[in-house]
Design a protein around this motif. Structure first.
Motif, mmCIF file in Angstrom:
data_model
loop_
_atom_site.group_PDB
_atom_site.id
_atom_site.type_symbol
_atom_site.label_atom_id
_atom_site.label_comp_id
_atom_site.label_asym_id
_atom_site.label_seq_id
_atom_site.Cartn_x
_atom_site.Cartn_y
_atom_site.Cartn_z
ATOM 1 N N LEU A 9 -3.030 21.174 60.281
ATOM 2 C CA LEU A 9 -3.744 21.818 61.374
ATOM 3 C C LEU A 9 -5.087 22.363 60.912
ATOM 4 O O LEU A 9 -6.104 22.258 61.603
ATOM 5 N N LEU A 50 -3.923 28.791 66.460
ATOM 6 C CA LEU A 50 -4.297 27.832 67.492
ATOM 7 C C LEU A 50 -4.918 28.575 68.663
ATOM 8 O O LEU A 50 -4.397 29.609 69.100
ATOM 9 N N GLU A 51 -6.037 28.058 69.147
ATOM 10 C CA GLU A 51 -6.734 28.639 70.293
ATOM 11 C C GLU A 51 -6.743 27.598 71.408
ATOM 12 O O GLU A 51 -7.355 26.546 71.280
ATOM 13 N N ASN A 52 -6.024 27.910 72.477
ATOM 14 C CA ASN A 52 -5.832 26.929 73.557
ATOM 15 C C ASN A 52 -5.339 25.590 73.006
ATOM 16 O O ASN A 52 -5.757 24.520 73.439
ATOM 17 N N GLY A 53 -4.455 25.677 72.002
ATOM 18 C CA GLY A 53 -3.847 24.485 71.429
ATOM 19 C C GLY A 53 -4.635 23.817 70.327
ATOM 20 O O GLY A 53 -4.163 22.853 69.719
ATOM 21 N N THR A 54 -5.847 24.309 70.022
ATOM 22 C CA THR A 54 -6.700 23.708 68.993
ATOM 23 C C THR A 54 -6.699 24.572 67.738
ATOM 24 O O THR A 54 -6.879 25.793 67.820
ATOM 25 N N ALA A 55 -6.498 23.958 66.582
ATOM 26 C CA ALA A 55 -6.500 24.694 65.320
ATOM 27 C C ALA A 55 -7.876 25.275 65.045
ATOM 28 O O ALA A 55 -8.903 24.623 65.284
ATOM 29 N N ARG A 56 -7.908 26.506 64.534
ATOM 30 C CA ARG A 56 -9.167 27.169 64.209
ATOM 31 C C ARG A 56 -9.192 27.591 62.741
ATOM 32 O O ARG A 56 -8.141 27.854 62.133
ATOM 33 N N ARG A 263 -6.069 31.500 74.948
ATOM 34 C CA ARG A 263 -4.647 31.658 74.637
ATOM 35 C C ARG A 263 -4.481 31.403 73.139
ATOM 36 O O ARG A 263 -4.793 30.320 72.650
ATOM 37 N N GLU A 265 -2.236 31.414 69.599
ATOM 38 C CA GLU A 265 -0.908 31.322 68.998
ATOM 39 C C GLU A 265 -1.052 31.370 67.485
ATOM 40 O O GLU A 265 -1.903 30.687 66.911
ATOM 41 N N GLN A 267 1.000 30.615 64.050
ATOM 42 C CA GLN A 267 2.171 29.933 63.513
ATOM 43 C C GLN A 267 2.380 30.329 62.064
ATOM 44 O O GLN A 267 1.410 30.515 61.317
#
Length: 284
Positions: A9, A50-56, A263, A265, A267
């Motif tokens: 990711l 993850l920001e709106n499903g995209t790894a940062r 959004r 998340e 992990q």
């Protein structure tokens, strides 16, 4: 396997456009493994965001040691009965004593309207007298207490703000709707934790309102929700909340500036581990 996934990711995390300063956002979170055990030894390699499903890209991971201000909201409605003084007051004293070093706290009661019992202080002994004087009276104004208590803790400048509510399920007499109270509270307090004492005396409608409001403020703020059937069992969950207030993390990452309310998340590369995340704050 999970550690490999997290590394993958990070490799996919997009870089900001060349020449533009990165937009940094910071999220606060707690990390817990099985049975609610808090993780206090995380390393950057254990974490992906993850920001709106995209790894940062992660800029830093650190323990959350900012000054802490805690407002304790206590349901003093008639429904609490003798357990308020016999059980709950002692459990609350133990909670105050267990707060992180340097934390400032205030005590409020609900009853017929939210009322301050003790203004913000870092002296643990000052809680003894107001808690000894607790007396059950009237209904409950839990919803008004959430909104007004969050406003009061917000005024403690330079501190991370936490609201800890202890409530039963007595008839609600708040002037605010549940929706309005929840939105006001979430807009002001960084995190909200709730201990619900449900001794089975509420009607279905009141129980539904409490369930909805408590779930909203805890899940959306990254807070802890505890539940017990009697005030005699209040000490253990309150100490768990105090431990969580001393065990938080802060993660700063490179964000997409186009996202206003992303959004987020977090992990964790630990077995059975998960993170409860508070809403992100933009730094630049």
């Amino acid at each position: 396997m999970l550690a490999i996934s997290l590394s993958s990711l990070l490799l996919l995390a997009p870089a900001p456009p060349e020449g533009e300063p990165p937009t940094l956002r910071t999220v606060s979170f707690v990390a817990e493994a099985g049975k609610g055990r808090l993780l206090k030894d995380l390393q950057p390699t254990d974490v992906a965001v993850l920001e709106n499903g995209t790894a940062r890209e992660i800029v830093r991971l650190e323990r959350d040691e900012r000054p802490l201000a805690v407002l304790v909201l206590i349901d003093t409605s008639e429904q609490q009965g003798s357990g308020l003084r016999l059980n709950l007051s002692e459990a609350l004293l133990a909670f105050v004593a267990a707060l992180p070093d340097g934390a400032r706290y205030a005590l409020w009661k609900t009853s017929d309207r939210p009322t301050r019992l003790l203004d913000f202080t870092d002296d643990r002994d000052e809680a003894k007298e107001p808690l000894k004087r607790l007396f059950p009276q009237g209904g409950n104004t839990f919803l008004d207490g959430l909104a007004e208590g969050a406003q009061a803790v917000l005024k403690q400048e330079g501190a991370r703000s936490a609201l800890v509510a202890v409530t039963g399920t007595a008839a609600e007499f708040s002037s605010r709707s549940r929706e309005r109270a929840v939105e006001e509270a979430l807009h002001k307090a960084d995190v909200i934790h709730v201990l619900q004492i449900d001794e089975g005396q509420a009607d279905l409608g009141a129980r539904s309102d409490y369930e909805w409001a408590i779930n909203q403020v805890t899940s959306r703020s990254g807070g802890r929700r505890e539940y017990t059937l009697t005030s005699m069992a209040a000490r253990k969950p309150l100490l768990a909340i105090a431990d969580e207030l001393a065990s938080g993390w802060r993660l700063t990452y490179v964000s997409d500036p186009a996202l206003k309310r992303p959004r987020v998340e977090v992990q964790l590369a630990r077995p059975e581990a998960r993170a409860r995340v508070s809403p992100p704050k933009e730094e630049r």
